[in-house]
Design a protein around this motif. Sequence first.
Motif, mmCIF file in Angstrom:
data_model
loop_
_atom_site.group_PDB
_atom_site.id
_atom_site.type_symbol
_atom_site.label_atom_id
_atom_site.label_comp_id
_atom_site.label_asym_id
_atom_site.label_seq_id
_atom_site.Cartn_x
_atom_site.Cartn_y
_atom_site.Cartn_z
ATOM 1 N N GLY A 200 0.795 -1.222 0.000
ATOM 2 C CA GLY A 200 0.000 0.000 0.000
ATOM 3 C C GLY A 200 0.822 1.263 0.000
ATOM 4 N N ASN A 201 1.949 1.254 0.725
ATOM 5 C CA ASN A 201 2.798 2.442 0.828
ATOM 6 C C ASN A 201 4.205 2.100 0.369
ATOM 7 O OD1 ASN A 201 0.818 4.187 2.168
ATOM 8 N ND2 ASN A 201 1.048 2.756 3.881
ATOM 9 N N PRO A 202 4.846 2.996 -0.360
ATOM 10 C CA PRO A 202 6.191 2.694 -0.856
ATOM 11 C C PRO A 202 7.210 2.628 0.270
ATOM 12 C CG PRO A 202 5.627 4.989 -1.323
ATOM 13 C CD PRO A 202 4.382 4.341 -0.791
ATOM 14 N N PHE A 203 8.260 1.810 0.074
ATOM 15 C CA PHE A 203 9.361 1.776 1.017
ATOM 16 C C PHE A 203 10.154 3.077 0.936
ATOM 17 C CE2 PHE A 203 8.705 -2.813 0.450
ATOM 18 C CZ PHE A 203 8.717 -3.221 1.780
ATOM 19 N N ARG A 204 10.829 3.404 2.021
ATOM 20 C CA ARG A 204 11.643 4.617 2.064
ATOM 21 C C ARG A 204 12.822 4.509 1.097
ATOM 22 N NH1 ARG A 204 12.762 4.144 6.926
ATOM 23 N NH2 ARG A 204 14.806 3.153 6.711
ATOM 24 N N ASP A 205 13.463 3.344 1.077
ATOM 25 C CA ASP A 205 14.603 3.113 0.189
ATOM 26 C C ASP A 205 14.797 1.606 0.055
ATOM 27 O OD1 ASP A 205 15.910 2.292 2.562
ATOM 28 O OD2 ASP A 205 16.733 4.302 2.867
ATOM 29 N N VAL A 206 15.755 1.226 -0.781
ATOM 30 C CA VAL A 206 15.956 -0.198 -1.053
ATOM 31 C C VAL A 206 16.491 -0.934 0.171
ATOM 32 C CG1 VAL A 206 18.321 0.058 -1.976
ATOM 33 C CG2 VAL A 206 16.873 -1.829 -2.767
ATOM 34 N N GLU A 207 17.209 -0.235 1.055
ATOM 35 C CA GLU A 207 17.707 -0.878 2.265
ATOM 36 C C GLU A 207 16.560 -1.294 3.182
ATOM 37 O OE1 GLU A 207 20.132 -2.804 4.515
ATOM 38 O OE2 GLU A 207 20.962 -1.688 2.807
ATOM 39 N N GLN A 208 15.539 -0.450 3.265
ATOM 40 C CA GLN A 208 14.368 -0.812 4.061
ATOM 41 C C GLN A 208 13.668 -2.018 3.468
ATOM 42 O OE1 GLN A 208 11.022 1.889 4.045
ATOM 43 N NE2 GLN A 208 10.483 1.397 6.169
ATOM 44 N N ALA A 209 13.576 -2.073 2.140
ATOM 45 C CA ALA A 209 12.973 -3.231 1.468
ATOM 46 C C ALA A 209 13.778 -4.493 1.757
ATOM 47 C CB ALA A 209 12.892 -2.978 -0.027
ATOM 48 N N ARG A 210 15.090 -4.388 1.734
ATOM 49 C CA ARG A 210 15.930 -5.558 2.009
ATOM 50 C C ARG A 210 15.724 -6.055 3.440
ATOM 51 N NH1 ARG A 210 21.404 -6.402 3.928
ATOM 52 N NH2 ARG A 210 22.091 -8.447 3.226
ATOM 53 N N GLU A 211 15.627 -5.151 4.395
ATOM 54 C CA GLU A 211 15.401 -5.553 5.774
ATOM 55 C C GLU A 211 14.062 -6.261 5.926
ATOM 56 O OE1 GLU A 211 17.419 -5.524 8.480
ATOM 57 O OE2 GLU A 211 18.907 -5.057 6.915
ATOM 58 N N LYS A 212 13.051 -5.808 5.164
ATOM 59 C CA LYS A 212 11.746 -6.459 5.223
ATOM 60 C C LYS A 212 11.828 -7.884 4.697
ATOM 61 C CE LYS A 212 7.520 -5.398 6.485
ATOM 62 N NZ LYS A 212 7.223 -4.856 7.820
ATOM 63 N N TRP A 213 12.533 -8.078 3.576
ATOM 64 C CA TRP A 213 12.682 -9.424 3.038
ATOM 65 C C TRP A 213 13.446 -10.316 4.012
ATOM 66 C CZ3 TRP A 213 9.758 -11.396 -0.465
ATOM 67 C CH2 TRP A 213 9.235 -10.603 -1.499
ATOM 68 N N ARG A 214 14.455 -9.783 4.662
ATOM 69 C CA ARG A 214 15.202 -10.579 5.648
ATOM 70 C C ARG A 214 14.286 -11.018 6.787
ATOM 71 N NH1 ARG A 214 20.722 -7.851 7.479
ATOM 72 N NH2 ARG A 214 20.779 -9.809 8.645
#
Length: 289
Positions: A200-214
């Motif tokens: 629903g809401n975009p991630f702040r940056d790709v590092e935040q996306a990576r932490e979510k996948w982890r």
Amino acid sequence: MTMRSTPIRILFFLAAVFLSGQMPDWKHFRDREGNSYFIDRAGRIRITSSDAPAYRPVSSRAIDYHLHYGETLIKERRYAEALTVLKSICALPAGNNRVYEAQVRAREALGDLRRRNGARFDRMNESASLLLYMDGSDIVVINDFMRYSFRGPPGMRVIRRRERGGRDYRYSGTLLGITRGADKEDYYAYLVAVDSEIIGNPFRDVEQAREKWRGYLGFDTLARELVLRGEDRIVHRFRSGSPPVYAGYEAVFLNGKITHCVRVIASEAGFTADGEAMKRIVEGFSLVR
């Protein structure tokens, strides 16, 4: 940013449970989703069952067949499969008049399906988001809903797909296996897993996306080495620390509200043989803006 369901945890990245093999010389492991995999003594990955439709890449050389097949699927009311074939035809590079004419007919058939099915067409179209076509000796994979594409070798096969969604959320997971040489289809030199989400809401940056996948994938003891870091992607090379040793590439990509976790994995011997080809898949992963 909350999750309604956890993406599929594919392959070695989870706490695998090692059991006795189907054959005496096979290593058997099972992930938390209950999916079973094997590695034989030659380092080939074997998957003994598949629930994916028979995805076949369309090609310009057999364009008449693919067009007829797509039209036949419509007559049989197998609409999602028909859409997959017809949309793949439309994605082909129009290198000659036969391809161009087939694309005109494919677009006409798609337009007719849209007119006859109304709002239902959008749901069918989402379920037919994975497109495959041959470009030279490569297989091009496109997901037109999750908005990515990449290239793989001619021995690439779709093994499994998962789709689910809800309000402000959509998940898509695709597992592909790459055969080599005279290997049978149940022998895989290495695997490619692509997990994608729309949130629903975009991630702040790709590092935040990576932490979510982890967070989704859970704890592991892989040794990782940074290969590339950019505004929309982070790529690592990895290796396990205990036998059976496996290695590959792990990448997270960010495209607005869409994020992808891509993993390319092989046995240690497979990585030695195919590491460059595996790297090209990750490096060639493209985001459609």
